[in-house]
Every structure is written in structure tokens, then in C-alpha cells.
Motif scaffolding. Structure first.
Motif, PDB file in Angstrom:
ATOM      1  N   THR A   1      33.301  43.669  33.240  1.00 35.14           N
ATOM      2  CA  THR A   1      34.277  43.352  34.287  1.00 35.14           C
ATOM      3  C   THR A   1      34.376  41.836  34.386  1.00 35.14           C
ATOM      4  OG1 THR A   1      32.458  43.596  35.867  1.00 35.14           O
ATOM      5  CG2 THR A   1      33.934  45.465  35.606  1.00 35.14           C
ATOM      6  N   SER A   2      35.481  41.302  33.863  1.00 34.09           N
ATOM      7  CA  SER A   2      35.653  39.848  33.847  1.00 34.09           C
ATOM      8  C   SER A   2      37.124  39.532  33.610  1.00 34.09           C
ATOM      9  CB  SER A   2      34.798  39.228  32.736  1.00 34.09           C
ATOM     10  OG  SER A   2      35.101  37.855  32.582  1.00 34.09           O
TER      11      SER A   2
ATOM     12  N   SER B   1      40.816  39.812  29.384  1.00 34.50           N
ATOM     13  CA  SER B   1      40.726  41.139  29.989  1.00 34.50           C
ATOM     14  C   SER B   1      42.038  41.919  29.899  1.00 34.50           C
ATOM     15  CB  SER B   1      40.324  41.014  31.457  1.00 34.50           C
ATOM     16  OG  SER B   1      41.311  40.279  32.175  1.00 34.50           O
TER      17      SER B   1
ATOM     18  N   TYR C   1      42.201  47.955  33.753  1.00 33.16           N
ATOM     19  CA  TYR C   1      41.195  48.996  33.463  1.00 33.16           C
ATOM     20  C   TYR C   1      41.813  50.296  32.980  1.00 33.16           C
ATOM     21  CZ  TYR C   1      42.117  51.540  37.834  1.00 33.16           C
ATOM     22  OH  TYR C   1      42.703  52.276  38.838  1.00 33.16           O
TER      23      TYR C   1
ATOM     24  N   GLN D   1      35.068  44.510  25.285  1.00 31.95           N
ATOM     25  CA  GLN D   1      36.318  44.472  26.031  1.00 31.95           C
ATOM     26  C   GLN D   1      35.994  44.212  27.490  1.00 31.95           C
ATOM     27  OE1 GLN D   1      39.812  44.878  25.041  1.00 31.95           O
ATOM     28  NE2 GLN D   1      39.791  43.920  27.064  1.00 31.95           N
ATOM     29  N   ASN D   2      36.804  43.382  28.127  1.00 31.93           N
ATOM     30  CA  ASN D   2      36.663  43.139  29.558  1.00 31.93           C
ATOM     31  C   ASN D   2      37.862  43.721  30.295  1.00 31.93           C
ATOM     32  OD1 ASN D   2      34.232  41.640  29.285  1.00 31.93           O
ATOM     33  ND2 ASN D   2      35.429  39.857  28.647  1.00 31.93           N
ATOM     34  N   VAL D   3      37.621  44.201  31.500  1.00 32.60           N
ATOM     35  CA  VAL D   3      38.683  44.834  32.266  1.00 32.60           C
ATOM     36  C   VAL D   3      38.762  44.234  33.663  1.00 32.60           C
ATOM     37  CG1 VAL D   3      38.513  47.017  31.010  1.00 32.60           C
ATOM     38  CG2 VAL D   3      37.157  46.689  33.102  1.00 32.60           C
TER      39      VAL D   3
END
Length: 263
Positions: A193-194, A198, A201, A231-233
Motif C-alpha cells: 500500500t503506497s 501505484s 486496488y 505492485q503497490n495499490v
């Protein structure tokens, strides 16, 4: 059943020390407060050293059944002052237990495992709530990274509502865990989470083996862990709130992962 009436009883004084993390870690024991948590522990066959019951309480059937199969466990009648001496709450609920810590590393993880990883998440309520949500969502385990709240903190335990007994939960250095998991599960994807590189989600696929990392309430995921994410969301904010609580955000992401898998 033995009856304890004095707050100066050596066992009572020893158990009261379990309020302190150092004492919990040195003895390998922790406190469970309230009938619901004690019942969940008994039904999950958690080793209990003792159960303290306020005098005149009617003993439930599940307690009788547990006692029959764990005859080394002490079942003790205690007075209200004695219960208050051991309890960490202002108004004890009439029952508490002394439980043994146990390592719950899974024997083997499925090829499409879903794991929740907590990176320096410091609020016990958030940690407990996320464990409860991981249990409800059907995750395969929870990793509590170094620097996170203690699993056996009384607030953490209460916030899990007994879910700490339902799925594997263990403490591990997050960077070491990710490297080990990528060796054991080559297809593992680490989703963080970033804001950095990103996606929303809902635009990310959660198929296969996934480790979902939730970071610190204030500073987010640490840089050394962020360097290992695939992967960042982000969760879009449509109103005027600045951000979401870490436990809420983690819960939203866990249920999105499950939603995709059960369509």
C-alpha cells in the motif's frame, strides 16, 4: 475446586505480572479475559495453565469438556478482588485464563495462498482488527513484522475477538519473510500500500500466491520492504477525509482479493 481469596497469593501476584510484555515473553504465558475469549481458546484446544472463575459463576458445559481433556489445567474459584488484581480491565467479566503462547507456523501453504503482512503496524487495536478480518476473509496466515504491536497485548487480543486462535500467526522480519517466501513460492506476488507507482486496488489482480503488506499508521511501508513489492495499490478517497485507518484499508483490500477469487 480450589478457592483463592487473597490478592497476596503468590500465583495471583505472578499472574498479575503478565500485564508486562517482558514478563509474558520470559514465561511464555499471556492473559485471556472474558468468557468469550476463554471459550474460543478452549474450543481451539489452546493449552491453558489455569482458568480463574469468579465465585458463584455457573460453569458452562464447554469448560467442563475442556477440563476433562486437560486435567493438568487448574480451575480456580476466586473472589472479585482477586480477579481484579489479575485483570487488566476496570470491570472484569467474571472469568480469565492463563494461556501458553504457541508458535502457529503453517506446516505447508497452498500454491494460491493469501497472506497478510503487517510492517511496523504499532496500534494494538489495528493489529487485532486486521487479524480478525483476515480470519473472516479466509486468509491463510498473518505475519506480524518486527516493530509491530505485540500479539499478546491485551488490546490486541480483545480486538481479535478470538480469531488469533483460528489461523496461523507468527512474528518474523518482513524482508526475510518475503525473500524466503519467494524462494519457496516462486510465483508469489507482494502487494503493498503506497502511492509509489501505484494502481487503484480494484485494478490489480490478486490471483495466485499473494502477500498483502500493510504499513505503519503514520509512515506507511518501510523503504526496505517497499523495494520488494511487485505492485503497490491505493484506495481512492472520494470524500474530504485525508486517509483511511490502517485496519479499515487493510480490510477493504483483503475483501477485494477474496471477491476476485470467488466470482
Amino acid at each position: 475446586m480450589e478457592r483463592i481469596t487473597s490478592v497476596q497469593n503468590p500465583r495471583i501476584k505472578q499472574w498479575a505480572k503478565l500485564h508486562v510484555r517482558k514478563e509474558r515473553e520470559s514465561t511464555g504465558c499471556f492473559l485471556l479475559e472474558g468468557m468469550h475469549l476463554v471459550e474460543e481458546a478452549c474450543r481451539s484446544d489452546v493449552p491453558l495453565e489455569a482458568i480463574l472463575v469468579e465465585e458463584d459463576t455457573v460453569l458452562p458445559e464447554w469448560l467442563n469438556a475442556y477440563q476433562q481433556t486437560h486435567q493438568n489445567m487448574e480451575l480456580l474459584w476466586v473472589t472479585r478482588p482477586v480477579l481484579e488484581k489479575v485483570s487488566e480491565t476496570k470491570t472484569p467479566q467474571g472469568m480469565l485464563a492463563i494461556a501458553e503462547m504457541r508458535t502457529t507456523l503453517p506446516d505447508a501453504l497452498p500454491d494460491d495462498c493469501l497472506l497478510l503482512v503487517l510492517d511496523k503496524l504499532q496500534d494494538p487495536g489495528n493489529v487485532g482488527t486486521l487479524i480478525r478480518t483476515a480470519d473472516a476473509a479466509g486468509f491463510d496466515g498473518v505475519v506480524i513484522g518486527e516493530g509491530s504491536a505485540d500479539l499478546y497485548n491485551s488490546k490486541t487480543i480483545r480486538s481479535t475477538m478470538g480469531s488469533l486462535f483460528h489461523l496461523p500467526i507468527w512474528r518474523e522480519n518482513v524482508v526475510d519473510f518475503i525473500h524466503r517466501m519467494k524462494d519457496e513460492h516462486p510465483g508469489l506476488r507482494v502487494i503493498g500500500t503506497s502511492l509509489k507507482e501505484s494502481k487503484a486496488y480494484t485494478d490489480v489482480m490478486y490471483a495466485g500466491s499473494v502477500a498483502l503488506v500493510i504499513g505503519n499508521e503514520g509512515s506507511g511501508i518501510s523503504d526496505d520492504v517497499l523495494a520488494l513489492t511487485d505492485q503497490n495499490v491505493i484506495i481512492p478517497i472520494h470524500g474530504r477525509a485525508e486517509s483511511l485507518n490502517a485496519a479499515i484499508a487493510g480490510s477493504v483490500l483483503m475483501y477485494e482479493a477474496i471477491r476476485q477469487r470467488i466470482k
